[in-house]
Design a protein around this motif. Structure first.
Motif, PDB file in Angstrom:
ATOM      1  N   ASP A  65     -37.777 -93.755  82.088  1.00 59.34           N
ATOM      2  CA  ASP A  65     -37.087 -94.476  83.162  1.00 59.34           C
ATOM      3  C   ASP A  65     -35.587 -94.510  82.915  1.00 59.34           C
ATOM      4  O   ASP A  65     -34.956 -95.568  82.852  1.00 59.34           O
ATOM      5  N   ILE A  66     -35.012 -93.322  82.770  1.00 59.64           N
ATOM      6  CA  ILE A  66     -33.577 -93.187  82.502  1.00 59.64           C
ATOM      7  C   ILE A  66     -32.949 -92.258  83.536  1.00 59.64           C
ATOM      8  O   ILE A  66     -33.638 -91.580  84.295  1.00 59.64           O
ATOM      9  N   ALA A  67     -31.630 -92.214  83.539  1.00 57.31           N
ATOM     10  CA  ALA A  67     -30.892 -91.288  84.396  1.00 57.31           C
ATOM     11  C   ALA A  67     -30.774 -89.923  83.722  1.00 57.31           C
ATOM     12  O   ALA A  67     -30.914 -89.791  82.508  1.00 57.31           O
ATOM     13  N   VAL A  68     -30.509 -88.911  84.527  1.00 56.60           N
ATOM     14  CA  VAL A  68     -30.169 -87.575  84.044  1.00 56.60           C
ATOM     15  C   VAL A  68     -28.787 -87.243  84.581  1.00 56.60           C
ATOM     16  O   VAL A  68     -28.543 -87.334  85.791  1.00 56.60           O
ATOM     17  N   ILE A  69     -27.865 -86.902  83.689  1.00 55.69           N
ATOM     18  CA  ILE A  69     -26.525 -86.483  84.097  1.00 55.69           C
ATOM     19  C   ILE A  69     -26.470 -84.964  83.953  1.00 55.69           C
ATOM     20  O   ILE A  69     -26.528 -84.434  82.840  1.00 55.69           O
ATOM     21  N   GLU A  70     -26.378 -84.283  85.089  1.00 59.43           N
ATOM     22  CA  GLU A  70     -26.368 -82.826  85.122  1.00 59.43           C
ATOM     23  C   GLU A  70     -24.926 -82.346  85.307  1.00 59.43           C
ATOM     24  O   GLU A  70     -24.359 -82.454  86.395  1.00 59.43           O
ATOM     25  N   ASP A  71     -24.327 -81.839  84.236  1.00 54.98           N
ATOM     26  CA  ASP A  71     -22.956 -81.350  84.266  1.00 54.98           C
ATOM     27  C   ASP A  71     -22.984 -79.900  84.741  1.00 54.98           C
ATOM     28  O   ASP A  71     -23.430 -79.005  84.027  1.00 54.98           O
ATOM     29  N   ALA A  72     -22.484 -79.684  85.959  1.00 58.36           N
ATOM     30  CA  ALA A  72     -22.596 -78.368  86.599  1.00 58.36           C
ATOM     31  C   ALA A  72     -21.247 -77.672  86.716  1.00 58.36           C
ATOM     32  O   ALA A  72     -21.018 -76.896  87.647  1.00 58.36           O
ATOM     33  N   ALA A  73     -20.358 -77.908  85.750  1.00 62.03           N
ATOM     34  CA  ALA A  73     -19.000 -77.367  85.839  1.00 62.03           C
ATOM     35  C   ALA A  73     -18.981 -75.842  85.933  1.00 62.03           C
ATOM     36  O   ALA A  73     -18.075 -75.263  86.536  1.00 62.03           O
ATOM     37  N   TYR A  74     -19.981 -75.170  85.349  1.00 62.82           N
ATOM     38  CA  TYR A  74     -19.966 -73.702  85.292  1.00 62.82           C
ATOM     39  C   TYR A  74     -21.036 -73.076  86.188  1.00 62.82           C
ATOM     40  O   TYR A  74     -21.259 -71.870  86.132  1.00 62.82           O
ATOM     41  N   GLN A  75     -21.684 -73.880  87.015  1.00 63.63           N
ATOM     42  CA  GLN A  75     -22.833 -73.421  87.789  1.00 63.63           C
ATOM     43  C   GLN A  75     -22.523 -72.196  88.643  1.00 63.63           C
ATOM     44  O   GLN A  75     -23.373 -71.300  88.795  1.00 63.63           O
ATOM     45  N   SER A  76     -21.314 -72.107  89.178  1.00 64.59           N
ATOM     46  CA  SER A  76     -20.950 -70.992  90.067  1.00 64.59           C
ATOM     47  C   SER A  76     -20.631 -69.708  89.317  1.00 64.59           C
ATOM     48  O   SER A  76     -20.516 -68.645  89.943  1.00 64.59           O
ATOM     49  N   LEU A  77     -20.471 -69.778  88.000  1.00 61.43           N
ATOM     50  CA  LEU A  77     -19.979 -68.626  87.240  1.00 61.43           C
ATOM     51  C   LEU A  77     -21.118 -67.857  86.574  1.00 61.43           C
ATOM     52  O   LEU A  77     -21.124 -67.636  85.373  1.00 61.43           O
ATOM     53  N   ARG A  78     -22.094 -67.435  87.348  1.00 60.22           N
ATOM     54  CA  ARG A  78     -23.178 -66.584  86.837  1.00 60.22           C
ATOM     55  C   ARG A  78     -22.799 -65.124  87.062  1.00 60.22           C
ATOM     56  O   ARG A  78     -22.484 -64.718  88.180  1.00 60.22           O
ATOM     57  N   TYR A  79     -22.881 -64.330  85.980  1.00 57.67           N
ATOM     58  CA  TYR A  79     -22.484 -62.924  86.045  1.00 57.67           C
ATOM     59  C   TYR A  79     -23.672 -61.984  86.098  1.00 57.67           C
ATOM     60  O   TYR A  79     -23.553 -60.843  86.561  1.00 57.67           O
ATOM     61  N   TYR A 122     -27.914 -86.402  79.004  1.00 57.53           N
ATOM     62  CA  TYR A 122     -26.772 -85.623  79.494  1.00 57.53           C
ATOM     63  C   TYR A 122     -26.948 -84.174  79.080  1.00 57.53           C
ATOM     64  O   TYR A 122     -27.264 -83.873  77.925  1.00 57.53           O
ATOM     65  N   MET A 123     -26.708 -83.261  80.023  1.00 60.61           N
ATOM     66  CA  MET A 123     -26.814 -81.842  79.695  1.00 60.61           C
ATOM     67  C   MET A 123     -25.999 -80.994  80.655  1.00 60.61           C
ATOM     68  O   MET A 123     -25.757 -81.362  81.806  1.00 60.61           O
ATOM     69  N   SER A 124     -25.546 -79.866  80.142  1.00 59.01           N
ATOM     70  CA  SER A 124     -24.972 -78.807  80.962  1.00 59.01           C
ATOM     71  C   SER A 124     -26.012 -77.696  80.975  1.00 59.01           C
ATOM     72  O   SER A 124     -26.265 -77.073  79.952  1.00 59.01           O
ATOM     73  N   ALA A 184     -34.342 -91.124  96.032  1.00 62.37           N
ATOM     74  CA  ALA A 184     -35.441 -91.489  95.135  1.00 62.37           C
ATOM     75  C   ALA A 184     -35.297 -90.825  93.775  1.00 62.37           C
ATOM     76  O   ALA A 184     -36.174 -90.978  92.922  1.00 62.37           O
ATOM     77  N   CYS A 185     -34.184 -90.095  93.565  1.00 59.55           N
ATOM     78  CA  CYS A 185     -34.012 -89.298  92.347  1.00 59.55           C
ATOM     79  C   CYS A 185     -33.122 -90.001  91.330  1.00 59.55           C
ATOM     80  O   CYS A 185     -32.251 -90.797  91.677  1.00 59.55           O
ATOM     81  N   ARG A 186     -33.317 -89.636  90.064  1.00 60.46           N
ATOM     82  CA  ARG A 186     -32.559 -90.211  88.952  1.00 60.46           C
ATOM     83  C   ARG A 186     -31.476 -89.258  88.444  1.00 60.46           C
ATOM     84  O   ARG A 186     -30.674 -89.640  87.598  1.00 60.46           O
ATOM     85  N   THR A 187     -31.451 -88.014  88.943  1.00 59.44           N
ATOM     86  CA  THR A 187     -30.472 -87.034  88.485  1.00 59.44           C
ATOM     87  C   THR A 187     -29.161 -87.194  89.237  1.00 59.44           C
ATOM     88  O   THR A 187     -29.143 -87.332  90.468  1.00 59.44           O
TER      89      THR A 187
END
Length: 401
Positions: free
Chosen positions: A198-212, A169-171, A233-236
């Motif tokens: 062989d695991i999933a990736v959880i991509e927390d993108a709550a702030y993705q739009s807020l690039r300054y 898990y990551m942001s 075919a993706c794990r993310t």
């Protein structure tokens, strides 16, 4: 009756959110709060939402707005998200999207779907407190995810013991709580690690739009699609939200991922709450379609100014020995104080004498470490409040040395 005798054992791992508790302080007018990562309500597109809700309750749409609906979510909103995902380099279809009650519900569902007691979740050190709260109920163990190192997949698997590693898990953009962003090489390394384990990736993108400032980086899911050719075919699993861009109170988020996973999450949605509020989804779809880009540009300009005020105030008022991040976006600055200073005790003193609120950093560490760190939010403060609050905080920290 002693209810604790009949509570499930998992309840022992569920703790009150320190941030939720600190938000209660906002009702006290003399508190300067850098605690919650709260959007400025003065920037909400309130008039647009008034019109959107009025339209949803019109004679031709009110039955849809007020009736039960499908668990997957309101189709026009899912279609808008498909277009937004394509702009990010994530080609997908409506079947790859599930609407959730904020991205927080998505984290809860993914914890429920993926974790058995004793399994390992790889998380940042520190990481988002809400993610730990969501995953804790499913009784995992945690291990440190650090893409900057070359720790092997074999080492992670061995450390998992009798359980197994289930996800990372990551942001990746302007992370809560640190404000840091994973560079391109680290994003690629996470995919390599996930493939090896062989695991999933959880991509927390709550702030993705807020690039300054700085160059935008493509999401982990987009990079994995480039490698594998098809989202299915993706794990993310990409978790998005309208809470930081349009309105947190409507509780609308989404998950974008392989259809097999989305189908299973739909079953969880059906069991939990049937579906997210239809009228809220309709309103979000209307406002997003009409002004998402222009509104995000407006709030980015405001938050950039506030970030700069906070960074300048920190330079002016913090004593030597205190370091902090300089985020390119998001809502947070992360402070590290000298070892031996307890920021939880510092908060208690701050509320008593300086009337400044912040979040002690230990809450963001799965092992409760990081006692000499703190998170400051600049999103819901004005220039005078930031200057005065950081001045008071610097005075308090200086006295603690």
């Amino acid at each position: 009756m002693d209810w604790h005798q009949i509570f499930a054992t998992r309840n022992d791992r569920m703790k009150a959110s320190e941030i939720r508790e600190l938000l209660k302080l906002l009702d006290q007018p003399d508190i300067i709060s850098f605690a919650g990562g709260i959007p400025d309500p003065n920037l909400f597109p309130a008039e647009a939402f008034k019109e959107a809700f009025s339209d949803a309750l019109g004679p031709e749409t009110q039955a849809t707005a007020l009736q039960y609906s499908v668990s997957e979510g309101y189709a026009p909103l899912r279609d808008w998200i498909v277009g937004e995902m394509a702009r990010l380099g994530i080609p997908c279809s409506r079947d790859n999207i599930l609407i959730t009650s904020g991205s927080q519900q998505a984290l809860d569902y993914l914890g429920k779907l993926l974790l058995s007691p004793g399994d390992t979740a790889l998380v940042g050190w520190p990481t988002y407190l809400g993610a730990l709260g969501a995953f804790n109920a499913y009784e995992p163990r945690y291990d440190r995810l650090d893409p900057e190192t070359n720790r092997s997949a074999e080492d992670y698997a061995e450390a998992a013991g009798e359980g197994r590693v289930k996800f990372a898990y990551m942001s990746v953009d302007f992370a809560n709580p640190t404000g840091r962003t994973l560079d391109a090489a680290m994003r690629e390394r996470v995919i390599d690690l996930a493939d090896a384990l062989d695991i999933a990736v959880i991509e927390d993108a709550a702030y993705q739009s807020l690039r300054y400032e700085g160059e935008a980086l493509s999401p982990v899911l987009a990079r994995e699609i480039e490698r594998k050719g098809d989202i299915n075919a993706c794990r993310t699993l990409y978790c998005g939200s309208f809470s930081k861009t349009l309105a947190p109170g409507l509780r609308v988020g989404w998950v974008c991922g392989a259809q097999d996973v989305i189908n299973q999450m739909v079953l969880l949605k059906q069991a939990a709450d049937l579906h997210s509020s239809t009228i809220n989804q309709m309103a979000i779809a209307t406002v997003a379609t009409a002004q998402f880009d222009s509104h995000v540009s407006k709030i980015k300009a405001a938050y950039l100014e506030r970030r700069d005020w906070m960074l300048q105030a920190l330079e002016t008022h913090m004593p030597a020995g205190v370091t902090w991040t300089r985020p390119e976006g998001g809502m947070f600055v992360w402070l590290e104080l000298p070892k031996g200073i307890d920021c939880a005790a510092l908060l208690a003193q701050s509320l008593k004498t300086e009337r400044v609120a912040f979040v002690p950093g230990h809450a963001f560490f799965a092992d409760g470490s990081g006692t000499n760190t703190m998170r400051l939010s600049f999103s819901n403060a004005n220039e005078d409040g930031i200057e005065e609050g950081i001045k008071r905080l610097g005075r308090l920290i200086s006295a603690a040395f």
